[in-house]
Design an enzyme around this catalytic site. Structure first.
Site, PDB file in Angstrom:
ATOM      1  N   CYS A  45       7.933  11.435 -13.914  1.00 14.76           N
ATOM      2  CA  CYS A  45       7.707  12.076 -14.928  1.00 14.76           C
ATOM      3  C   CYS A  45       8.809  12.816 -15.432  1.00 14.76           C
ATOM      4  O   CYS A  45       9.657  13.395 -14.968  1.00 14.76           O
ATOM      5  CB  CYS A  45       6.549  13.145 -14.826  1.00 14.76           C
ATOM      6  SG  CYS A  45       6.749  14.907 -14.825  1.00 14.76           S
TER       7      CYS A  45
ATOM      8  N   CYS B 226       9.171  23.269 -11.959  1.00 16.25           N
ATOM      9  CA  CYS B 226       9.462  22.759 -10.566  1.00 16.25           C
ATOM     10  C   CYS B 226      10.849  22.387 -10.199  1.00 16.25           C
ATOM     11  O   CYS B 226      11.587  21.503 -11.034  1.00 16.25           O
ATOM     12  CB  CYS B 226       8.388  21.751 -10.370  1.00 16.25           C
ATOM     13  SG  CYS B 226       6.687  22.403 -10.639  1.00 16.25           S
TER      14      CYS B 226
ATOM     15  N   CYS C 235      11.299  18.372 -10.355  1.00 13.04           N
ATOM     16  CA  CYS C 235      10.648  17.508 -11.268  1.00 13.04           C
ATOM     17  C   CYS C 235      11.592  17.500 -12.625  1.00 13.04           C
ATOM     18  O   CYS C 235      12.097  18.528 -13.108  1.00 13.04           O
ATOM     19  CB  CYS C 235       9.369  18.273 -11.667  1.00 13.04           C
ATOM     20  SG  CYS C 235       8.756  17.476 -13.336  1.00 13.04           S
TER      21      CYS C 235
ATOM     22  N   GLU D  41       6.899  11.510 -22.933  1.00 12.95           N
ATOM     23  CA  GLU D  41       6.696  10.302 -22.363  1.00 12.95           C
ATOM     24  C   GLU D  41       5.205  10.138 -21.834  1.00 12.95           C
ATOM     25  O   GLU D  41       4.430  10.722 -21.685  1.00 12.95           O
ATOM     26  CB  GLU D  41       7.468  10.328 -20.978  1.00 12.95           C
ATOM     27  CG  GLU D  41       8.769  10.320 -21.208  1.00 12.95           C
ATOM     28  CD  GLU D  41       9.526  10.413 -19.751  1.00 12.95           C
ATOM     29  OE1 GLU D  41      10.907  10.798 -19.735  1.00 12.95           O
ATOM     30  OE2 GLU D  41       9.090  10.096 -18.827  1.00 12.95           O
TER      31      GLU D  41
ATOM     32  N   CYS E  65      -0.978   7.434 -18.339  1.00 13.72           N
ATOM     33  CA  CYS E  65      -0.473   8.740 -17.892  1.00 13.72           C
ATOM     34  C   CYS E  65      -0.110   9.440 -19.213  1.00 13.72           C
ATOM     35  O   CYS E  65       0.886   9.125 -19.713  1.00 13.72           O
ATOM     36  CB  CYS E  65       0.551   8.465 -16.793  1.00 13.72           C
ATOM     37  SG  CYS E  65       1.125  10.100 -16.234  1.00 13.72           S
TER      38      CYS E  65
ATOM     39  N   CYS F   4       8.108  21.824 -19.655  1.00 13.84           N
ATOM     40  CA  CYS F   4       7.275  22.468 -18.974  1.00 13.84           C
ATOM     41  C   CYS F   4       7.595  23.760 -18.883  1.00 13.84           C
ATOM     42  O   CYS F   4       8.685  23.880 -17.930  1.00 13.84           O
ATOM     43  CB  CYS F   4       6.920  21.530 -17.484  1.00 13.84           C
ATOM     44  SG  CYS F   4       5.550  22.087 -16.773  1.00 13.84           S
TER      45      CYS F   4
HETATM   46  N1  SAH Z   1       1.938  19.571 -14.447  1.00 16.24           N
HETATM   47  C1  SAH Z   1       1.213  18.990 -13.465  1.00 16.24           C
HETATM   48  C2  SAH Z   1       0.956  17.366 -14.046  1.00 16.24           C
HETATM   49  C3  SAH Z   1       2.117  16.760 -14.595  1.00 16.24           C
HETATM   50  S1  SAH Z   1       3.229  16.479 -12.898  1.00 16.24           S
HETATM   51  C4  SAH Z   1       1.200  18.902 -12.474  1.00 16.24           C
HETATM   52  O1  SAH Z   1       2.337  19.301 -11.704  1.00 16.24           O
HETATM   53  O2  SAH Z   1       0.334  18.636 -11.333  1.00 16.24           O
HETATM   54  C5  SAH Z   1       2.282  15.069 -12.207  1.00 16.24           C
HETATM   55  C6  SAH Z   1       2.723  14.904 -10.621  1.00 16.24           C
HETATM   56  O3  SAH Z   1       4.043  14.373 -10.613  1.00 16.24           O
HETATM   57  C7  SAH Z   1       2.693  16.266 -10.032  1.00 16.24           C
HETATM   58  O4  SAH Z   1       1.984  16.021  -8.839  1.00 16.24           O
HETATM   59  C8  SAH Z   1       4.251  16.510  -9.786  1.00 16.24           C
HETATM   60  O5  SAH Z   1       4.412  17.200  -8.694  1.00 16.24           O
HETATM   61  C9  SAH Z   1       4.778  15.050  -9.432  1.00 16.24           C
HETATM   62  N2  SAH Z   1       6.121  15.092  -9.626  1.00 16.24           N
HETATM   63  C10 SAH Z   1       7.010  15.594 -10.606  1.00 16.24           C
HETATM   64  N3  SAH Z   1       8.230  15.125 -10.167  1.00 16.24           N
HETATM   65  C11 SAH Z   1       8.316  14.468  -9.181  1.00 16.24           C
HETATM   66  C12 SAH Z   1       9.166  13.542  -8.486  1.00 16.24           C
HETATM   67  N4  SAH Z   1      10.441  13.798  -8.560  1.00 16.24           N
HETATM   68  N5  SAH Z   1       8.714  12.912  -7.442  1.00 16.24           N
HETATM   69  C13 SAH Z   1       7.432  12.856  -6.969  1.00 16.24           C
HETATM   70  N6  SAH Z   1       6.517  13.389  -7.693  1.00 16.24           N
HETATM   71  C14 SAH Z   1       6.660  14.197  -8.886  1.00 16.24           C
HETATM   72 FE1  SF4 Z   2       5.517  21.008 -14.991  1.00 13.28          FE
HETATM   73 FE2  SF4 Z   2       6.929  19.192 -13.639  1.00 13.28          FE
HETATM   74 FE3  SF4 Z   2       6.082  21.076 -12.141  1.00 13.28          FE
HETATM   75 FE4  SF4 Z   2       4.162  19.394 -13.323  1.00 13.28          FE
HETATM   76  S1  SF4 Z   2       5.557  19.032 -11.640  1.00 13.28           S
HETATM   77  S2  SF4 Z   2       4.198  21.668 -13.280  1.00 13.28           S
HETATM   78  S3  SF4 Z   2       5.116  18.968 -15.106  1.00 13.28           S
HETATM   79  S4  SF4 Z   2       7.580  21.072 -13.996  1.00 13.28           S
END
Ligand code: SAH
Ligand code: SF4
Length: 341
Positions: free
Chosen positions: A333, A116, A119, A92, A105, A112
């Protein structure tokens, strides 16, 4: 012979090819212009190149390898693209127009490995790293499709950029090069969950690129719950790396803190965050979490978000509360990816 994709190729590779073919090096600049500025559909449109060179290029190279599989437009102007890289991978990318800014973006991995728990990408697992050419191609294919030029790039799509350092580094070279996309390093931001040695390396290799750190919790125990990779790279190690990064770059680091109701959003949590970040050259972005199906967490009320922000401000920390964008198109994301795989 299989054709090589020309989009995103390092300028040095194009120079070498021209030399091998006995072509003058100034042709490179014309080719770059056709690709990145004019977004030519075919080598035969490159009218200031000799016909013989156009034919040679056409038999050696293709222009792009991807297709846009789906586009979703939000009421707030955010546009989300699902980009297909054959044979089987989708990523995406999201375009966010705002006043005179057009922020793009970008994804750096298919899925990944950080996993997390809030996410959509992390919950979907990991497939592979994107190549540097594929990362560059995300910009190329979206600019070509929309006719817009992105003037702000954030590596905040799917994947952890610093776990794919070499490809991100090369992609930055092509994007930043006068012989590539010519986009300024100061208009780029790499967002990371926190890979200590790579944070320092990024500062040394790209002192003008901005860094955002996804902090999300002030204690290892809590952070482990949100970010399983924290068990490998605990808070103290990441903070030490951030301090080293600041000493190298003197550039303000953005701290991203996603708030989840009654998980990481209490006033006590805010006090602990303030204690860890006090006196550092940082700015905190508070982001009410975007609800993701099958994740256990939900966003807090605006009142709780404000209370958290106030504690940080009382401690002299700069804070912005971010409005989630593109909520009607699941712009968090990795959500489209979860549907299409
Ligand atoms: N992996 C990197 C970059 C991609 S994620 C990172 O984690 O920083 C980009 C941002 O989106 C990160 O700050 C992540 O915590 C946030 N993010 C992911 N899922 C989310 C969600 N469901 N609600 C709000 N922010 C989210
Ligand atoms: Fe990976 Fe999503 Fe965690 Fe960013 S927030 S490090 S994309 S799992």
């Amino acid at each position: 012979m299989r054709k090589k994709n020309l989009i995103g190729l390092l300028p040095s590779d194009i120079y070498s090819w021209l030399e091998e073919e006995g072509e003058p090096s100034f042709r490179a600049r014309q080719i770059f212009q056709w690709i990145y500025e004019k977004k030519a559909d075919s080598f035969f449109d490159m009218t200031n190149l000799p016909v013989a060179l156009r034919e040679k290029l056409d038999s050696a190279f293709s222009l792009g390898s991807s297709q846009i599989k789906e586009i979703q437009k939000s009421k707030d102007g955010t546009v989300k693209f699902l980009i297909h890289f054959p044979p089987q991978d989708n990523v995406e990318a999201v375009l966010i127009p705002h006043r005179d800014r057009r922020t793009l973006c970008l994804s750096t991995q298919v899925g990944c490995p950080a996993g997390c728990t809030f996410c959509a990408t992390g919950l979907a697992g990991f497939r592979r790293n994107l190549t540097y050419q594929e990362i560059v191609e995300e910009i190329w294919v979206i600019e070509k499709e929309t006719g817009m030029t992105a003037n702000n790039l954030v590596f905040m799509g799917m994947g952890e950029p610093l776990l794919n350092y070499e490809n991100v580094h090369r992609a930055l070279q092509v994007i930043n090069s006068p012989e590539g996309f010519r986009k300024g390093a100061r208009r780029m931001t790499v967002s990371t969950v926190g890979i200590p040695d790579k944070i320092v390396k990024l500062g040394r290799d790209w002192p003008e690129v901005n860094l955002a750190w996804s902090m999300h919790a002030p204690r290892d125990e809590l952070r482990n719950l949100l970010i399983p990779l924290n068990k490998v790279y605990p808070l103290e190690q990441v903070l030490r790396a951030i301090k080293e990064y600041l000493a190298v770059t003197h550039r303000r680091v953005t701290i991203e803190y996603t708030l989840w109701n009654e998980i990481n959003d209490s006033k006590e949590d805010a006090q602990e965050v303030a204690k860890l970040l006090k006196k550092l050259l940082i700015h905190v972005n508070l982001i009410p979490g975007n609800l993701v199906p099958s994740s256990a967490f939900s966003p807090p009320s605006p009142r709780r978000v404000k209370a958290f922000a106030s504690v940080l401000e009382e401690n002299g920390i700069q804070v912005t509360i971010r409005k989630p964008r593109g909520q009607d198109i699941q712009a968090a994301c990795g959500e489209l990816y979860r549907i299409y795989g």
